[in-house]
Scaffold this active site. Sequence first.
Site, PDB file in Angstrom:
ATOM      1  N   LYS A  30       0.835  -1.208   0.000  1.00 15.58           N
ATOM      2  CA  LYS A  30       0.000   0.000   0.000  1.00 15.58           C
ATOM      3  C   LYS A  30       0.866   1.253   0.000  1.00 15.58           C
ATOM      4  O   LYS A  30       0.630   2.172  -0.783  1.00 15.58           O
ATOM      5  CB  LYS A  30      -0.908  -0.050   1.241  1.00 15.58           C
ATOM      6  CG  LYS A  30      -1.897   1.066   1.335  1.00 15.58           C
ATOM      7  CD  LYS A  30      -3.152   0.635   2.064  1.00 15.58           C
ATOM      8  CE  LYS A  30      -2.987   0.549   3.568  1.00 15.58           C
ATOM      9  NZ  LYS A  30      -3.028   1.848   4.230  1.00 15.58           N
ATOM     10  N   SER A  31       1.866   1.286   0.861  1.00 22.69           N
ATOM     11  CA  SER A  31       2.704   2.491   0.947  1.00 22.69           C
ATOM     12  C   SER A  31       3.404   2.767  -0.382  1.00 22.69           C
ATOM     13  O   SER A  31       3.475   3.900  -0.848  1.00 22.69           O
ATOM     14  CB  SER A  31       3.763   2.311   2.033  1.00 22.69           C
ATOM     15  OG  SER A  31       3.156   2.191   3.285  1.00 22.69           O
ATOM     16  N   GLN A  79       4.642   8.991   7.677  1.00 16.94           N
ATOM     17  CA  GLN A  79       3.765   9.908   6.947  1.00 16.94           C
ATOM     18  C   GLN A  79       4.188  11.346   7.183  1.00 16.94           C
ATOM     19  O   GLN A  79       4.213  12.159   6.252  1.00 16.94           O
ATOM     20  CB  GLN A  79       2.310   9.685   7.378  1.00 16.94           C
ATOM     21  CG  GLN A  79       1.801   8.319   6.956  1.00 16.94           C
ATOM     22  CD  GLN A  79       0.371   8.064   7.386  1.00 16.94           C
ATOM     23  OE1 GLN A  79      -0.241   8.847   8.094  1.00 16.94           O
ATOM     24  NE2 GLN A  79      -0.175   6.943   6.954  1.00 16.94           N
ATOM     25  N   ASP A 129       1.885  -1.401  11.702  1.00 12.72           N
ATOM     26  CA  ASP A 129       0.554  -1.775  11.201  1.00 12.72           C
ATOM     27  C   ASP A 129       0.196  -3.219  11.527  1.00 12.72           C
ATOM     28  O   ASP A 129      -0.916  -3.663  11.256  1.00 12.72           O
ATOM     29  CB  ASP A 129       0.499  -1.586   9.681  1.00 12.72           C
ATOM     30  CG  ASP A 129       0.490  -0.113   9.313  1.00 12.72           C
ATOM     31  OD1 ASP A 129       0.117   0.710  10.167  1.00 12.72           O
ATOM     32  OD2 ASP A 129       0.863   0.220   8.175  1.00 12.72           O
ATOM     33  N   ARG A 148      -7.696  -3.709   9.412  1.00 16.68           N
ATOM     34  CA  ARG A 148      -6.758  -4.664  10.011  1.00 16.68           C
ATOM     35  C   ARG A 148      -7.347  -5.354  11.250  1.00 16.68           C
ATOM     36  O   ARG A 148      -6.958  -6.463  11.590  1.00 16.68           O
ATOM     37  CB  ARG A 148      -5.436  -3.971  10.338  1.00 16.68           C
ATOM     38  CG  ARG A 148      -4.769  -3.402   9.074  1.00 16.68           C
ATOM     39  CD  ARG A 148      -3.288  -3.174   9.246  1.00 16.68           C
ATOM     40  NE  ARG A 148      -2.804  -2.257   8.228  1.00 16.68           N
ATOM     41  CZ  ARG A 148      -2.494  -2.601   6.975  1.00 16.68           C
ATOM     42  NH1 ARG A 148      -2.621  -3.843   6.573  1.00 16.68           N
ATOM     43  NH2 ARG A 148      -2.064  -1.691   6.121  1.00 16.68           N
TER      44      ARG A 148
HETATM   45  C1  S3P Z   1       2.434   4.706   6.304  1.00 11.31           C
HETATM   46  C2  S3P Z   1       2.965   5.030   7.533  1.00 11.31           C
HETATM   47  C3  S3P Z   1       2.419   4.550   8.803  1.00 11.31           C
HETATM   48  C4  S3P Z   1       1.467   3.383   8.599  1.00 11.31           C
HETATM   49  C5  S3P Z   1       0.510   3.608   7.469  1.00 11.31           C
HETATM   50  C6  S3P Z   1       1.264   3.828   6.177  1.00 11.31           C
HETATM   51  C7  S3P Z   1       3.046   5.255   5.088  1.00 11.31           C
HETATM   52  O1  S3P Z   1       1.699   5.594   9.432  1.00 11.31           O
HETATM   53  O2  S3P Z   1       0.747   3.132   9.784  1.00 11.31           O
HETATM   54  O3  S3P Z   1      -0.348   2.490   7.316  1.00 11.31           O
HETATM   55  O4  S3P Z   1       2.741   4.766   3.986  1.00 11.31           O
HETATM   56  O5  S3P Z   1       3.857   6.177   5.206  1.00 11.31           O
HETATM   57  P1  S3P Z   1       2.427   6.653  10.413  1.00 11.31           P
HETATM   58  O6  S3P Z   1       3.339   7.453   9.611  1.00 11.31           O
HETATM   59  O7  S3P Z   1       1.294   7.487  10.971  1.00 11.31           O
HETATM   60  O8  S3P Z   1       3.080   5.823  11.455  1.00 11.31           O
END
Ligand code: S3P
Length: 735
Positions: free
Chosen positions: A322-323, A470, A616, A688
């Site tokens: 996903k990321s 993020q 996650d 999840r």
């Molecule tokens: C992600 C960062 C994580 C993760 C999210 C995806 C990303 O969040 O929990 O599912 O793609 O950068 P945080 O940056 O809030 O930890």
Amino acid sequence: MKSIKKTLVIGLGLIGGSLALALRKAGLAGTIIGCDRDQEEVDLAIQIGMIDQGSTQAEDWIAEADLIIVSVPVIAMESVMEQLKPLLRPDTIVTDVGSSKGSVLQSAVKIWGALPANFILGHPIAGSEKSGVSAALVDLYQNHKVILTPAPENNPQAVSVVSQMWQAAGAEVLTMDIERHDEVLAATSHLPHMLAFSLVDTLASQDESLEIFRYAAGGFRDFTRIAASDPVMWRDIYIANKPAVLQALTEFEQGLSRLRTAIEESDSDAMLGIFTRAKAAREHFSRILENSAYIPMQNKLINYRTAPGTALSGRIRVPGDKSVSHRSIMLGSLAEGVTHVKGFLEGEDSLATLQAFRDMGVVIEGPHQGEVTIHGVGLNGLKKPAGALYLGNSGTSMRLLAGLLAGQAFDVELTGDASLTKRPMERVAKPLREMGAVVETAEGGRPPMMIRGGQSLKGIDYKMPMASAQVKSCVLLAGLYAEGETKTTEPAPTRDHTERMLSGFGYEVVRDGATASLQGGGKLKASDIDVPSDISSAAFFMVAGSIAERSEILIEHVGMNPTRIGIVNILREMGADITLENESEVGGEPVADVRVRSADLKGIDIPQDQVPLAIDEFPVLFVAAACAEGVTRLRGAEELRVKESDRIQVMADGLLALGIECTVYEDGIDIVGGKLGGGRVHSHDDHRIAMSFAVASLRAEGEIFIEDCANVATSFPGFVELANGVGMNISVEEA
Ligand code: S3P
């Protein structure tokens, strides 16, 4: 509702007749009197029980009616109003059903000098090609929309009576102002009818028309069905709604001429832009109608009923990361040149990002079986979207987009669903403001976010207060547009896909321990991307394969980025039997096949340095802990409270409901391994959580019923099929 003893329906056509039938069935209208120009229609209406009494003379009944429904063609409205004027009691409520509202208002103003307080204009969006009493249907309005256009001078009580009347007929009532109603109808109904009439007329008047029609199959037939509608009615509509129709036509002519130019100049990008945007919009629209896209997902309730499965076995591939999928669309769009993506996750979250960039004018082909082609527009090539960007459930989309939109020339609003609207955005708004961005959030720093364009950003040296990829990515993406150097320092390592992909797109990112920095003002060069399978999705099967007895599964091509492998490290420490095979690298990201065999797990103190690396995966790790011998302790994980749900509390509630002992702390939890019972748990809008409890069922002594699982589509489309394919036992129930 005010009691209605007598209702007068003027005009017993399909619309008026159907309403009379529906009101009679609902028992709301008292005595129903019907008037029509045609005595035979009145007789028929009495005979079939549609009305109690009636005649061709509306004047005879006006003074005694409590409610009058004028359902005559718009062109005849004024003469009916003339009849009403001398006889109408001031307390009688009047409404109409005309399909253009400006002209009805004008007629009312002409007759009365102003719209009477109890005259509420309305328009049911329903109909058919048939007409007359015999065509009337009692359920014509069931699940159809009715637009009311109350004016400031209207009596609110009368508005409420008319609204309740339509609801009693089964309709959904919306309100709009008159001008907006006429614009919307001009664009969505009057313009397409005009085009259909005109196209058929043009083709029919060509010499070889008969030949043309002989070969005119699907496209022509689909496009022109509505040209068989009633000519007189449509003439009246175009006269009544002339200004809005002409405005819609002008906009259409401009669009058509852009397409004409694109074809003349063989401008492939421009053509693809128009067609891909239209295709996506049409599909989105079809999904709205079918109740299946992420907008309706909030309405559609899906539950899982799970039972213990068999021993798990098989070779599977879970969907793309996903990321990485989000970032591939973002950087591909901002790059110069064409980016091909393979393995793209077609989940609601990454599709929300894709749609956002289409809304900003980027041509994106696909996704088709995980393949996406992005025609990059360069760092300064995005266009202002027509409306707010809707990001569904996706926090990653909103936080990363906030960064790269802070440096654009235009204003943009970011919105999302109910769950996203509760999530904290101040964590990104704050550093962006330090860089010179103008960012507004709603109360408590929550979405929607408003980002004002045209600001000049300066690089900052940002020491992040929390370990969040993020936040880091948001600041670095804003840094692309900032003057000088932008630097982020994280308190613990977080996923580094942004840094890796920026480098892959030829943008220099200097990384020194916890610090990443870049200089603004560079360029991104398109680069193909092979998205590995998502370790966060594979995690469900790593735990499933470990806790189910006599099991062995192989999960192919899983992303093994060192900033994401907390799940493997933690499970191994708990005694899991996980081996990595076929290790290689694709597009700057390590991948491997992951073999998982059943194992007896034991409780551990989860090392704090692993927390951001498995952020996650905790919901499913809690399930592993529930199946382990002894206590598993987690601390330093307060971030879990601000994910799609409060994952500490929601998992604790679910585990307790299944008979597992746990103690909740502000930043973690203690879970005592034990026997999982059956029971009922709730996902709290969190994909999840839903999947974790489905995995728990493998060791549960009874059925687990998991409420509200539609959200699984945000990150893992096809989860149930894949899970059942290796031996799990999940059935999907629509509520
Ligand atoms: C992600 C960062 C994580 C993760 C999210 C995806 C990303 O969040 O929990 O599912 O793609 O950068 P945080 O940056 O809030 O930890």
